[in-house]
Design an enzyme around this catalytic site. Structure first.
Site, PDB file in Angstrom:
ATOM      1  N   LYS A  33      -4.349 -19.521  -6.001  1.00  0.00           N
ATOM      2  CA  LYS A  33      -4.792 -20.531  -5.040  1.00  0.00           C
ATOM      3  C   LYS A  33      -5.932 -20.027  -4.153  1.00  0.00           C
ATOM      4  O   LYS A  33      -6.697 -20.813  -3.617  1.00  0.00           O
ATOM      5  CB  LYS A  33      -3.620 -21.023  -4.197  1.00  0.00           C
ATOM      6  CG  LYS A  33      -3.016 -20.013  -3.256  1.00  0.00           C
ATOM      7  CD  LYS A  33      -1.817 -20.638  -2.555  1.00  0.00           C
ATOM      8  CE  LYS A  33      -1.117 -19.668  -1.642  1.00  0.00           C
ATOM      9  NZ  LYS A  33      -1.949 -19.161  -0.541  1.00  0.00           N
ATOM     10  N   THR A  40      -2.498 -10.292  -1.835  1.00  0.00           N
ATOM     11  CA  THR A  40      -2.404  -9.668  -0.513  1.00  0.00           C
ATOM     12  C   THR A  40      -3.036  -8.282  -0.557  1.00  0.00           C
ATOM     13  O   THR A  40      -3.822  -7.907   0.313  1.00  0.00           O
ATOM     14  CB  THR A  40      -0.912  -9.530  -0.123  1.00  0.00           C
ATOM     15  OG1 THR A  40      -0.296 -10.812  -0.198  1.00  0.00           O
ATOM     16  CG2 THR A  40      -0.744  -8.948   1.263  1.00  0.00           C
ATOM     17  N   VAL A 239      12.240  -6.355  21.141  1.00  0.00           N
ATOM     18  CA  VAL A 239      11.282  -7.302  21.711  1.00  0.00           C
ATOM     19  C   VAL A 239      11.944  -8.670  21.813  1.00  0.00           C
ATOM     20  O   VAL A 239      12.509  -9.168  20.840  1.00  0.00           O
ATOM     21  CB  VAL A 239      10.000  -7.343  20.854  1.00  0.00           C
ATOM     22  CG1 VAL A 239       9.119  -8.511  21.267  1.00  0.00           C
ATOM     23  CG2 VAL A 239       9.250  -6.024  20.984  1.00  0.00           C
ATOM     24  N   HIS A 447      -4.662  28.040  -7.570  1.00  0.00           N
ATOM     25  CA  HIS A 447      -4.821  28.586  -6.221  1.00  0.00           C
ATOM     26  C   HIS A 447      -6.295  28.520  -5.833  1.00  0.00           C
ATOM     27  O   HIS A 447      -7.144  28.863  -6.667  1.00  0.00           O
ATOM     28  CB  HIS A 447      -4.352  30.041  -6.184  1.00  0.00           C
ATOM     29  CG  HIS A 447      -4.572  30.695  -4.859  1.00  0.00           C
ATOM     30  ND1 HIS A 447      -3.787  30.402  -3.759  1.00  0.00           N
ATOM     31  CD2 HIS A 447      -5.507  31.593  -4.448  1.00  0.00           C
ATOM     32  CE1 HIS A 447      -4.220  31.119  -2.736  1.00  0.00           C
ATOM     33  NE2 HIS A 447      -5.253  31.847  -3.116  1.00  0.00           N
TER      34      HIS A 447
HETATM   35  P1  FAD Z   1       0.684 -10.622  -3.612  1.00  0.00           P
HETATM   36  O1  FAD Z   1      -0.232  -9.483  -3.599  1.00  0.00           O
HETATM   37  O2  FAD Z   1       1.139 -11.183  -2.307  1.00  0.00           O
HETATM   38  O3  FAD Z   1      -0.049 -11.756  -4.459  1.00  0.00           O
HETATM   39  C1  FAD Z   1       0.462 -13.035  -4.596  1.00  0.00           C
HETATM   40  C2  FAD Z   1      -0.686 -13.970  -4.948  1.00  0.00           C
HETATM   41  O4  FAD Z   1      -0.145 -15.207  -5.349  1.00  0.00           O
HETATM   42  C3  FAD Z   1      -1.616 -14.278  -3.772  1.00  0.00           C
HETATM   43  O5  FAD Z   1      -2.950 -14.092  -4.153  1.00  0.00           O
HETATM   44  C4  FAD Z   1      -1.331 -15.736  -3.451  1.00  0.00           C
HETATM   45  O6  FAD Z   1      -2.489 -16.427  -2.985  1.00  0.00           O
HETATM   46  C5  FAD Z   1      -0.911 -16.253  -4.812  1.00  0.00           C
HETATM   47  N1  FAD Z   1      -0.052 -17.437  -4.782  1.00  0.00           N
HETATM   48  C6  FAD Z   1       1.109 -17.606  -4.093  1.00  0.00           C
HETATM   49  N2  FAD Z   1       1.656 -18.800  -4.384  1.00  0.00           N
HETATM   50  C7  FAD Z   1       0.829 -19.392  -5.283  1.00  0.00           C
HETATM   51  C8  FAD Z   1       0.843 -20.633  -5.967  1.00  0.00           C
HETATM   52  N3  FAD Z   1       1.842 -21.489  -5.823  1.00  0.00           N
HETATM   53  N4  FAD Z   1      -0.186 -20.926  -6.789  1.00  0.00           N
HETATM   54  C9  FAD Z   1      -1.214 -20.057  -6.967  1.00  0.00           C
HETATM   55  N5  FAD Z   1      -1.275 -18.865  -6.360  1.00  0.00           N
HETATM   56  C10 FAD Z   1      -0.265 -18.533  -5.531  1.00  0.00           C
HETATM   57  N6  FAD Z   1       1.580  -1.757  -0.816  1.00  0.00           N
HETATM   58  C11 FAD Z   1       1.351  -0.546  -1.342  1.00  0.00           C
HETATM   59  O7  FAD Z   1       1.951  -0.208  -2.370  1.00  0.00           O
HETATM   60  N7  FAD Z   1       0.454   0.319  -0.788  1.00  0.00           N
HETATM   61  C12 FAD Z   1      -0.231  -0.002   0.336  1.00  0.00           C
HETATM   62  O8  FAD Z   1      -1.036   0.798   0.825  1.00  0.00           O
HETATM   63  C13 FAD Z   1       0.001  -1.256   0.925  1.00  0.00           C
HETATM   64  N8  FAD Z   1      -0.659  -1.611   2.036  1.00  0.00           N
HETATM   65  C14 FAD Z   1      -0.444  -2.850   2.575  1.00  0.00           C
HETATM   66  C15 FAD Z   1      -1.109  -3.170   3.746  1.00  0.00           C
HETATM   67  C16 FAD Z   1      -0.904  -4.397   4.347  1.00  0.00           C
HETATM   68  C17 FAD Z   1      -1.636  -4.730   5.625  1.00  0.00           C
HETATM   69  C18 FAD Z   1      -0.022  -5.335   3.723  1.00  0.00           C
HETATM   70  C19 FAD Z   1       0.179  -6.692   4.336  1.00  0.00           C
HETATM   71  C20 FAD Z   1       0.650  -5.019   2.564  1.00  0.00           C
HETATM   72  C21 FAD Z   1       0.455  -3.763   1.990  1.00  0.00           C
HETATM   73  N9  FAD Z   1       1.130  -3.374   0.833  1.00  0.00           N
HETATM   74  C22 FAD Z   1       0.921  -2.137   0.305  1.00  0.00           C
HETATM   75  C23 FAD Z   1       2.070  -4.277   0.151  1.00  0.00           C
HETATM   76  C24 FAD Z   1       1.374  -4.939  -1.053  1.00  0.00           C
HETATM   77  O9  FAD Z   1       0.242  -5.645  -0.597  1.00  0.00           O
HETATM   78  C25 FAD Z   1       2.327  -5.874  -1.761  1.00  0.00           C
HETATM   79  O10 FAD Z   1       3.516  -5.194  -2.101  1.00  0.00           O
HETATM   80  C26 FAD Z   1       1.693  -6.420  -3.040  1.00  0.00           C
HETATM   81  O11 FAD Z   1       0.501  -7.110  -2.742  1.00  0.00           O
HETATM   82  C27 FAD Z   1       2.660  -7.355  -3.776  1.00  0.00           C
HETATM   83  O12 FAD Z   1       2.043  -7.851  -4.918  1.00  0.00           O
HETATM   84  P2  FAD Z   1       2.440  -9.262  -5.532  1.00  0.00           P
HETATM   85  O13 FAD Z   1       1.597  -9.411  -6.744  1.00  0.00           O
HETATM   86  O14 FAD Z   1       3.888  -9.375  -5.662  1.00  0.00           O
HETATM   87  O15 FAD Z   1       2.007 -10.342  -4.436  1.00  0.00           O
HETATM   88  P1  NAI Z   2       8.649  -2.735   7.971  1.00  0.00           P
HETATM   89  O1  NAI Z   2       9.903  -3.329   7.508  1.00  0.00           O
HETATM   90  O2  NAI Z   2       8.131  -1.508   7.340  1.00  0.00           O
HETATM   91  O3  NAI Z   2       8.751  -2.420   9.539  1.00  0.00           O
HETATM   92  C1  NAI Z   2       9.107  -3.379  10.491  1.00  0.00           C
HETATM   93  C2  NAI Z   2       9.665  -2.694  11.727  1.00  0.00           C
HETATM   94  O4  NAI Z   2       9.795  -3.653  12.772  1.00  0.00           O
HETATM   95  C3  NAI Z   2      11.053  -2.098  11.484  1.00  0.00           C
HETATM   96  O5  NAI Z   2      11.035  -0.744  11.837  1.00  0.00           O
HETATM   97  C4  NAI Z   2      11.952  -2.938  12.377  1.00  0.00           C
HETATM   98  O6  NAI Z   2      13.033  -2.216  12.900  1.00  0.00           O
HETATM   99  C5  NAI Z   2      10.992  -3.382  13.486  1.00  0.00           C
HETATM  100  N1  NAI Z   2      11.425  -4.595  14.219  1.00  0.00           N
HETATM  101  C6  NAI Z   2      11.921  -5.746  13.698  1.00  0.00           C
HETATM  102  N2  NAI Z   2      12.210  -6.617  14.689  1.00  0.00           N
HETATM  103  C7  NAI Z   2      11.909  -6.014  15.866  1.00  0.00           C
HETATM  104  C8  NAI Z   2      11.983  -6.413  17.250  1.00  0.00           C
HETATM  105  N3  NAI Z   2      12.442  -7.603  17.633  1.00  0.00           N
HETATM  106  N4  NAI Z   2      11.601  -5.515  18.184  1.00  0.00           N
HETATM  107  C9  NAI Z   2      11.118  -4.300  17.820  1.00  0.00           C
HETATM  108  N5  NAI Z   2      11.021  -3.891  16.541  1.00  0.00           N
HETATM  109  C10 NAI Z   2      11.402  -4.731  15.573  1.00  0.00           C
HETATM  110  O7  NAI Z   2       7.576  -3.936   7.885  1.00  0.00           O
HETATM  111  P2  NAI Z   2       6.004  -3.925   8.015  1.00  0.00           P
HETATM  112  O8  NAI Z   2       5.525  -2.685   8.660  1.00  0.00           O
HETATM  113  O9  NAI Z   2       5.650  -5.237   8.620  1.00  0.00           O
HETATM  114  O10 NAI Z   2       5.538  -3.914   6.496  1.00  0.00           O
HETATM  115  C11 NAI Z   2       5.908  -4.963   5.585  1.00  0.00           C
HETATM  116  C12 NAI Z   2       5.904  -4.491   4.163  1.00  0.00           C
HETATM  117  O11 NAI Z   2       4.596  -4.206   3.713  1.00  0.00           O
HETATM  118  C13 NAI Z   2       6.734  -3.248   3.983  1.00  0.00           C
HETATM  119  O12 NAI Z   2       7.896  -3.606   3.275  1.00  0.00           O
HETATM  120  C14 NAI Z   2       5.897  -2.313   3.195  1.00  0.00           C
HETATM  121  O13 NAI Z   2       6.550  -1.969   2.022  1.00  0.00           O
HETATM  122  C15 NAI Z   2       4.605  -3.069   2.879  1.00  0.00           C
HETATM  123  N6  NAI Z   2       3.482  -2.193   3.220  1.00  0.00           N
HETATM  124  C16 NAI Z   2       3.342  -1.013   2.550  1.00  0.00           C
HETATM  125  C17 NAI Z   2       2.354  -0.126   2.884  1.00  0.00           C
HETATM  126  C18 NAI Z   2       2.262   1.169   2.163  1.00  0.00           C
HETATM  127  O14 NAI Z   2       2.879   1.311   1.120  1.00  0.00           O
HETATM  128  N7  NAI Z   2       1.509   2.139   2.653  1.00  0.00           N
HETATM  129  C19 NAI Z   2       1.398  -0.404   3.951  1.00  0.00           C
HETATM  130  C20 NAI Z   2       1.657  -1.654   4.612  1.00  0.00           C
HETATM  131  C21 NAI Z   2       2.647  -2.500   4.224  1.00  0.00           C
END
Ligand code: FAD
Ligand code: NAI
Length: 468
Positions: A33, A40, A239, A447
């Site tokens: 979409k 993401t 919070v 190393h």
């Molecule tokens: P998504 O990446 O969410 O993709 C889903 C896609 O489906 C989207 O493009 C959406 O537009 C589309 N879609 C949804 N519904 C429909 C529909 N009905 N029709 C058409 N299209 C649709 N993970 C890591 O492993 N390493 C990281 O460093 C990391 N950093 C992150 C940083 C942030 C700020 C965030 C928010 C997430 C991060 N994540 C990271 C998590 C990672 O982005 C997700 O786990 C991953 O994108 C999941 O992949 P997915 O394909 O399941 O879904």
């Molecule tokens: P998270 O689940 O990692 O952390 C959320 C935190 O918010 C928890 O520690 C929780 O206890 C706290 N929290 C919840 N309610 C609260 C409240 N009312 N007051 C204070 N604290 C509260 O979720 P986050 O950081 O939003 O990430 C979402 C997902 O995205 C994760 O599951 C992660 O796997 C993925 N992600 C992965 C990355 C990576 O692999 N490097 C980078 C960014 C995201």
């Protein structure tokens, strides 16, 4: 045209699944979409956050470690617009890369909102409201996840002052102050970016530790490092309100065990309290898809949903919300659809936090093993005793091995230190093959490398490290 596979969503789960399916000879289409591919992860997650994490870390080092090495005299001038442009260019290169791979592998693409209708039918509705119907033998749902918000609170995220990770990647200037709600991975990664650029960051976390699911010892040491970096972390704090004010926004929180509440104000509030599967308002329930209590699509071991020939993967189903987990599931499903034995080993999925230093882990934590009553031994080695780490001025952190007491089979590895996110894969390969700490300890390591600390931690598990 009837497809063998239609994939809904082009994130790491969906795009990898589509490419793999096409490589295996299946006639494949993707419905997305968004106007760009990559989901993401590529558009508003992994990729832009890592571009900013890398750039802000270089800026930070330029004022500190580099000066210590004789490079420059102090902090260089920050060109904020250029740093954001670097992030945008990185995203564009990656999303364009997926479009190229779709073409190369002859994956058909449809832009619009996809809906599973059952009976092998998928509808695609574009922005103009026009709908077309596609047909496939199999459908893979990979619709991902979205921001969850603060449990129990109705906070309006305007993405300008009260932001999620999406807004935190698009700020127009470096704020003076920021409150981060949630000391999970998004809170600490994005908090690190802005702290390095000069923002005073205050974190409010419900649990009594940062990075909740990580090994306790790692989390404790990591918190001390964040304290040293100037982050103000309030643990065991719940919070209860986030409101807009004239200056910015105000966060009210109270001790998790009860007591007086307090309010603090900042230019920006980042809500980083988790993500939820993007399964609502998708018409899935109407088609007969069954969900679990967390609104994730129920799937069996072969990713099958409750509707015949409809599969689901990635953030929309159970398991960690990680890009590489989604990718592996995408490949596995494509293999299953091609008649092969697709499979994901959920016991060996690495978890990396791209802060400085990085935090990386795979397998069980010490807390897990205690809870499960497994007898284990610990092997640890600090980066202070590693020659390359000294040369890099990167001596913070350690490597920790957890191995079965009787068999020496490695059950978990945790690394906090520079480049931990790359080094963890040595442990992943070892664990995938059911290896022991002795297997790794007896493997020659070049190393001087940081990876020698991994070997020394393995040595410490079944014998003694050399350099300690
Ligand atoms: P998504 O990446 O969410 O993709 C889903 C896609 O489906 C989207 O493009 C959406 O537009 C589309 N879609 C949804 N519904 C429909 C529909 N009905 N029709 C058409 N299209 C649709 N993970 C890591 O492993 N390493 C990281 O460093 C990391 N950093 C992150 C940083 C942030 C700020 C965030 C928010 C997430 C991060 N994540 C990271 C998590 C990672 O982005 C997700 O786990 C991953 O994108 C999941 O992949 P997915 O394909 O399941 O879904
Ligand atoms: P998270 O689940 O990692 O952390 C959320 C935190 O918010 C928890 O520690 C929780 O206890 C706290 N929290 C919840 N309610 C609260 C409240 N009312 N007051 C204070 N604290 C509260 O979720 P986050 O950081 O939003 O990430 C979402 C997902 O995205 C994760 O599951 C992660 O796997 C993925 N992600 C992965 C990355 C990576 O692999 N490097 C980078 C960014 C995201």
């Amino acid at each position: 045209m009837a497809y063998d596979v239609i994939v809904i969503g082009s994130g790491p789960g969906g795009y990898v699944c589509a490419i793999k399916a096409a490589q295996l000879g299946l006639k494949t289409a993707v419905v997305e979409k968004r106007s760009t591919f990559g989901g993401t992860c590529l558009n508003i997650g992994c990729i832009p956050s890592k571009a900013l994490l890398h750039a802000s870390q270089m800026y930070d080092e330029a004022g500190k470690e580099l000066v210590q090495m004789g490079i420059g005299e102090g902090k260089p001038k920050l060109d904020f617009k250029k740093m954001m442009a670097h992030k945008d260019a990185t995203v564009k290169a990656n999303v364009d890369g997926v479009a190229y791979l779709f073409k190369k592998n002859k994956v058909d693409t449809y832009t619009g909102f996809g809906q599973v209708l059952g009976g092998g039918k998928v509808s695609v509705t574009n922005d103009e409201g026009e709908t077309q119907e596609l047909e496939a033998k199999n459908v893979v749902i990979a619709t991902g996840s979205q921001v969850a918000g603060i449990p129990g609170l109705d906070v309006e995220i305007d993405e300008k002052t009260i932001v999620s990770s999406t807004g935190a990647l698009e700020l127009e200037k470096v704020p003076e102050t920021m409150i981060v709600v949630g000391a999970g991975v998004i809170g600490l990664e994005m908090g690190s970016v802005w702290a390095r650029l000069g923002t005073k960051v205050t974190v409010v976390e419900f649990l009594d530790k940062v990075l909740g699911p990580m090994d306790g010892e790692v989390s404790e040491q990591f918190q001390r490092m964040l304290d040293k970096q100037g982050m103000d972390i309030n643990l065991s704090s719940k919070v209860t309100a986030v409101e807009r004010t004239e200056k910015g926004a105000k966060v009210t929180f109270e001790p998790e065990k009860g007591g007086d509440s307090q309010s603090i104000e900042a230019d920006i509030v980042l809500v980083a309290t988790g993500r939820k599967p993007y399964t609502e308002d998708q018409g899935m329930a109407k088609a007969g898809i069954v969900f679990d209590k967390a609104n994730r699509i129920e799937v069996d071991y072969h990713f099958r949903t409750s509707i015949p020939n409809v599969y689901a993967i990635g953030d929309a189903v159970r398991g960690p919300m990680l890009a590489h987990k989604a990718e592996d599931e995408g490949m596995a499903v494509a293999e299953i659809l091609a008649g092969q034995a697709g499979h994901v080993n959920y016991g060996v999925i690495p978890n990396v936090v791209y802060t400085h230093p990085e935090v990386a882990s795979v397998g069980k934590t010490e807390e897990d093993l205690k809870k499960e009553g497994v007898e284990y031994v610990v092997g640890k080695f600090p980066f202070t005793a590693n020659g390359r780490a000294r040369a890099m001025l990167a001596t913070d952190g350690f490597v920790k091995f957890l191995a079965d007491k009787k068999t020496d089979r490695v059950l978990g590895v945790h690394i906090i230190g520079a480049e931990a996110g790359d080094m963890i894969h040595e442990a992943c390969v070892l664990m995938e093959f059911g290896g022991s700490s002795e297997d790794l300890g007896r493997t020659c390591h070049a190393h001087p490398t940081l990876s020698e600390a991994v070997r020394e931690a393995a040595l410490a598990t079944f014998a003694k490290p050399i350099h300690m």
